[in-house]
Design an enzyme around this catalytic site. Structure first.
Site, PDB file in Angstrom:
ATOM      1  N   GLU A  37       2.715  -6.759  13.442  1.00  0.00           N
ATOM      2  CA  GLU A  37       1.653  -6.911  14.449  1.00  0.00           C
ATOM      3  C   GLU A  37       1.157  -8.365  14.413  1.00  0.00           C
ATOM      4  OE1 GLU A  37      -1.663  -4.282  13.802  1.00  0.00           O
ATOM      5  OE2 GLU A  37      -2.650  -4.902  15.633  1.00  0.00           O
ATOM      6  N   ARG A  75       0.832  -1.215   0.000  1.00  0.00           N
ATOM      7  CA  ARG A  75       0.000   0.000   0.000  1.00  0.00           C
ATOM      8  C   ARG A  75       0.859   1.255   0.000  1.00  0.00           C
ATOM      9  NH1 ARG A  75      -3.254  -2.354   4.715  1.00  0.00           N
ATOM     10  NH2 ARG A  75      -1.788  -4.029   4.384  1.00  0.00           N
TER      11      ARG A  75
END
Ligand code: AMP
Length: 181
Positions: free
Chosen positions: A101, A64
């Site tokens: 994460e 992204r």
């Protein structure tokens, strides 16, 4: 009616609960990218502090960060440097391992993508724990880049990524924050 930038961005980002694993609220920017007004405003806000200053390269984190970084590079008349997942770049490269994460991975950049002393802005869609962006900043600094800023559309401040980048001497710019993970 004039909506604030944070309202425009917040409304344009879709939240997918429990993706890619239970407990994660995935902040999906594909809806923002598909919304011409929101996409334009996000890029305008990302570049605004750097308009008129000399930035040599925008480094975008796959995937992204490529979309946002390409648009930012165009606006600032800078070059674009892709930071890619392991095994995707064809030429001589440097790599670094990092934890996400949700997982562990490795990223790479071409050795000749940055000349020592160049000013570089790092771009991704979101900063959570900061693991990804810290690894990217270290890769760039290792090539001699002056990382003048790291910019993200979304901050998850509860996960503390910003302070880790600032500890590397990299100022952080984010456009909106979401609570939690
Ligand atoms: P971190 O390394 O923890 O800062 O994670 C940041 C990277 O993982 C970015 O490339 C994000 O695109 C992605 N990411 C982490 N958490 C989320 C989330 N809740 N929603 C969307 N993308 C995320």
């Amino acid at each position: 009616m004039n909506s604030s930038i944070s309202d425009i961005l917040r409304d344009a980002i879709r939240t997918i609960p429990d993706y890619p694993k239970p407990g994660i609220l995935f902040r999906d920017i594909t809806t923002l990218l598909g919304n011409a007004r929101a996409f334009r405003r996000a890029i305008d806000e990302l570049v605004q502090p750097f308009a008129g200053s000399k930035v040599d390269q925008i480094a975008g984190i796959e995937a992204r960060g490529f979309i946002l970084g390409g648009a930012v590079a165009h606006q600032l008349s800078a070059g674009f440097v892709p930071i890619r997942k392991k095994g995707k770049l064809p030429h001589a490269k440097v790599s670094i391992a990092y934890s996400l994460e949700y997982g562990v991975d490795e990223m790479e950049v071409h050795k000749d993508a940055i000349s020592p002393g160049q000013s570089v802005i790092l771009i991704d869609d979101l900063i959570a724990t900061g693991g990804t962006a810290v690894a990217a900043a270290k890769l760039l600094q290792g090539l001699g880049a002056n990382v003048v800023a790291a910019c993200f559309v979304i901050d998850l401040p509860d996960l503390g990524g910003r302070a880790k980048l600032e500890a590397l001497g990299v100022p952080v710019r984010t456009l909106i924050a979401f609570e939690g993970h």
